[in-house]
Design an enzyme around this catalytic site. Structure first.
Site, PDB file in Angstrom:
ATOM      1  N   LYS A 115      -4.920   3.043  -8.830  1.00  0.00           N
ATOM      2  CA  LYS A 115      -6.333   3.225  -8.519  1.00  0.00           C
ATOM      3  C   LYS A 115      -7.068   4.061  -9.565  1.00  0.00           C
ATOM      4  O   LYS A 115      -8.285   4.037  -9.637  1.00  0.00           O
ATOM      5  CB  LYS A 115      -6.498   3.868  -7.133  1.00  0.00           C
ATOM      6  CG  LYS A 115      -6.194   2.913  -5.984  1.00  0.00           C
ATOM      7  CD  LYS A 115      -6.639   3.495  -4.650  1.00  0.00           C
ATOM      8  CE  LYS A 115      -6.089   2.804  -3.444  1.00  0.00           C
ATOM      9  NZ  LYS A 115      -6.346   1.425  -3.247  1.00  0.00           N
ATOM     10  N   LYS A 204       0.757  -8.180  -5.723  1.00  0.00           N
ATOM     11  CA  LYS A 204       0.498  -8.307  -4.285  1.00  0.00           C
ATOM     12  C   LYS A 204      -0.899  -8.879  -4.043  1.00  0.00           C
ATOM     13  O   LYS A 204      -1.793  -8.726  -4.885  1.00  0.00           O
ATOM     14  CB  LYS A 204       0.667  -6.958  -3.573  1.00  0.00           C
ATOM     15  CG  LYS A 204      -0.478  -5.993  -3.740  1.00  0.00           C
ATOM     16  CD  LYS A 204      -0.404  -4.862  -2.696  1.00  0.00           C
ATOM     17  CE  LYS A 204      -1.654  -3.998  -2.835  1.00  0.00           C
ATOM     18  NZ  LYS A 204      -1.799  -2.956  -1.855  1.00  0.00           N
ATOM     19  N   LYS A 207      -7.302  -7.107  -1.435  1.00  0.00           N
ATOM     20  CA  LYS A 207      -8.716  -7.359  -1.115  1.00  0.00           C
ATOM     21  C   LYS A 207      -9.568  -7.252  -2.374  1.00  0.00           C
ATOM     22  O   LYS A 207     -10.585  -7.899  -2.512  1.00  0.00           O
ATOM     23  CB  LYS A 207      -9.275  -6.293  -0.157  1.00  0.00           C
ATOM     24  CG  LYS A 207      -8.385  -5.882   0.939  1.00  0.00           C
ATOM     25  CD  LYS A 207      -8.984  -4.710   1.742  1.00  0.00           C
ATOM     26  CE  LYS A 207      -7.866  -4.009   2.488  1.00  0.00           C
ATOM     27  NZ  LYS A 207      -8.147  -3.154   3.555  1.00  0.00           N
TER      28      LYS A 207
HETATM   29  P1  TYM Z   1      -4.271  -0.262   3.628  1.00  0.00           P
HETATM   30  O1  TYM Z   1      -5.486  -0.136   4.458  1.00  0.00           O
HETATM   31  O2  TYM Z   1      -4.408  -0.400   2.162  1.00  0.00           O
HETATM   32  O3  TYM Z   1      -3.436  -1.485   4.138  1.00  0.00           O
HETATM   33  C1  TYM Z   1      -3.196  -1.665   5.523  1.00  0.00           C
HETATM   34  C2  TYM Z   1      -1.794  -2.179   5.737  1.00  0.00           C
HETATM   35  O4  TYM Z   1      -1.652  -3.464   5.141  1.00  0.00           O
HETATM   36  C3  TYM Z   1      -0.490  -3.483   4.326  1.00  0.00           C
HETATM   37  N1  TYM Z   1      -0.729  -4.416   3.204  1.00  0.00           N
HETATM   38  C4  TYM Z   1       0.121  -5.393   2.865  1.00  0.00           C
HETATM   39  N2  TYM Z   1       1.294  -5.778   3.386  1.00  0.00           N
HETATM   40  C5  TYM Z   1       1.905  -6.837   2.818  1.00  0.00           C
HETATM   41  N3  TYM Z   1       1.393  -7.523   1.769  1.00  0.00           N
HETATM   42  C6  TYM Z   1       0.216  -7.185   1.203  1.00  0.00           C
HETATM   43  N4  TYM Z   1      -0.272  -7.887   0.196  1.00  0.00           N
HETATM   44  C7  TYM Z   1      -0.490  -6.071   1.764  1.00  0.00           C
HETATM   45  N5  TYM Z   1      -1.668  -5.442   1.467  1.00  0.00           N
HETATM   46  C8  TYM Z   1      -1.779  -4.435   2.360  1.00  0.00           C
HETATM   47  C9  TYM Z   1      -0.322  -2.040   3.857  1.00  0.00           C
HETATM   48  O5  TYM Z   1       0.993  -1.768   3.485  1.00  0.00           O
HETATM   49  C10 TYM Z   1      -0.724  -1.282   5.113  1.00  0.00           C
HETATM   50  O6  TYM Z   1       0.366  -1.161   5.994  1.00  0.00           O
HETATM   51  N6  TYM Z   1      -2.707   4.430   3.553  1.00  0.00           N
HETATM   52  C11 TYM Z   1      -2.798   3.247   4.376  1.00  0.00           C
HETATM   53  C12 TYM Z   1      -3.537   3.479   5.671  1.00  0.00           C
HETATM   54  C13 TYM Z   1      -3.030   4.676   6.422  1.00  0.00           C
HETATM   55  C14 TYM Z   1      -1.849   4.719   7.222  1.00  0.00           C
HETATM   56  C15 TYM Z   1      -1.781   6.056   7.691  1.00  0.00           C
HETATM   57  C16 TYM Z   1      -0.899   3.770   7.567  1.00  0.00           C
HETATM   58  C17 TYM Z   1      -3.583   5.901   6.442  1.00  0.00           C
HETATM   59  N7  TYM Z   1      -2.841   6.741   7.198  1.00  0.00           N
HETATM   60  C18 TYM Z   1      -0.735   6.475   8.500  1.00  0.00           C
HETATM   61  C19 TYM Z   1       0.144   4.193   8.410  1.00  0.00           C
HETATM   62  C20 TYM Z   1       0.215   5.535   8.838  1.00  0.00           C
HETATM   63  C21 TYM Z   1      -3.533   2.181   3.579  1.00  0.00           C
HETATM   64  O7  TYM Z   1      -4.326   2.466   2.730  1.00  0.00           O
HETATM   65  O8  TYM Z   1      -3.280   0.938   3.974  1.00  0.00           O
END
Ligand code: TYM
Length: 337
Positions: A115, A204, A207
């Protein structure tokens, strides 16, 4: 009772990567274990503001919760849904953990590197983002945290911070989440899930990717999504095998097919092993994704904003009680109370 916890940022619409990698596994676990575990589903709204939010954050929050229902979430008294910023203990614990985490370990986080790469100015929130994530998890002693593979490094950091604090005071203040291998096992998977970019399957699905064909959004018209699968990049090997290294495009399709239909990846691999017609596999996966989106989109608006707000208020009351209790324990250990 032990806790299963997860969160999804709501900066924009979800991709099928988010959906298949984290949201659907969470819903499946929640429905399976909602009599034996606390199920905490929260919206990390403070995580959302580290970068631009598409549209209106408030609307995105309500919609993101509807998505869990559209995915089939069943609620009972053990299922708690809340917004991070409505539970101030998250930010408070984040500060305390910031004083435990080292600059070195945070600099090693792949997401931070990605990022911040090539940017002349990066906000400090992007750097300390995994510490807030650790606070989200440790406040509730959550042992299981279903997330996609890209978040595993943050889970490991969470474990390290928990051990550091426990060792510092020589008592078990935090319950560290279980190791990522055990998380994967608990989710009923063999490996962590990383849905790939359809055009460039080495990476991967994200978005933020500019190419529309590289990603399927949960709001895509089902026909459009099917076309994107049909045009996905494959390879010239000419034989269907699951091999993320040499055949990432084909392997990605097999992975999507397994997750959409909730069948073990191994079964899908066996069904297609050795087949040579990539078009047949694409057609099958395109049909599966299309059918999934049709059901999902029909359901997403069935639930009203009012109902969601009711769940949130109840969830936030619960979350504040649990989180404040843990925070006080930590404050006492640090002699802040
Ligand atoms: P975020 O919002 O970027 O993504 C949400 C969830 O989607 C999963 N993900 C994927 N899994 C498989 N293939 C992909 N291409 C893909 N893109 C996204 C991510 O692994 C995630 O599980 N930091 C986290 C949000 C968060 C969180 C937490 C999660 C904040 N606090 C505490 C669990 C526990 C995040 O930015 O995910």
């Amino acid at each position: 009772m032990k806790t299963i916890l997860t969160g999804l940022r709501v900066n924009s619409e979800l991709t099928i990567g988010n959906y298949l990698g984290a949201l659907l596994p969470m819903v499946r676990l929640a429905n399976k274990y909602n009599h034996d575990y606390n199920i905490n589903i929260f919206v990390p709204d403070l995580h959302s503001i580290i970068s631009e939010v598409d549209g209106d954050l408030q609307k995105n929050i309500l919609r993101s919760i509807k998505v869990y229902f559209a995915a089939g979430l069943e609620v009972n008294e053990n299922v708690h849904i809340y917004r991070q910023s409505y539970v101030p203990a998250h930010s408070e614990l984040c500060w305390i953990l910031n004083c435990v985490a080292s600059m070195g370990e945070l600099s090693r986080m792949t997401q931070f590197k990605e990022k911040s790469e090539g940017k002349s100015s990066v906000n400090a929130g992007i750097f300390t983002y995994p510490v807030l994530m650790a606070a989200d998890i440790l406040l509730y002693d959550a042992e299981y945290v279903p997330v996609g593979e890209d978040q595993f490094q943050h889970l490991e950091l969470t474990r390290n911070l928990a051990f550091k604090v426990n060792n510092k005071f020589d008592k078990p203040i935090f319950t560290p989440p279980v190791k990522t291998e055990k998380q994967v096992e608990f989710m009923g998977l063999k490996n962590g899930v990383r849905i790939r970019n359809l055009v460039d399957p080495e990476h991967k699905m994200s978005k933020s990717s500019r190419s529309e064909n590289s990603k399927i959004m949960m709001s895509d018209a089902p026909e459009v999504a099917a076309k994107k699968i049909m045009s996905a990049t494959t390879d010239s090997v000419g034989k269907i095998e699951f091999d993320m290294f040499n055949q990432p495009g084909i392997s990605n399709l097999l992975q999507i097919e397994a997750l959409v239909n909730d069948v073990p990846l191994q079964d899908v691999i066996s069904t297609w092993a050795g087949e040579t017609h990539y078009g047949d596999l694409k057609r099958k996966v395109a049909d599966s994704v299309k059918a999934m989106l049709e059901v999902f989109q029909a359901r997403v608006d069935e639930i009203s904003d009012e109902t969601i707000l009711e769940y949130l208020l109840a969830g936030e009351e619960y979350a504040n009680i649990v989180a404040n209790r843990k925070l006080l324990e930590v404050q006492k250990a640090f002699s802040l109370r």
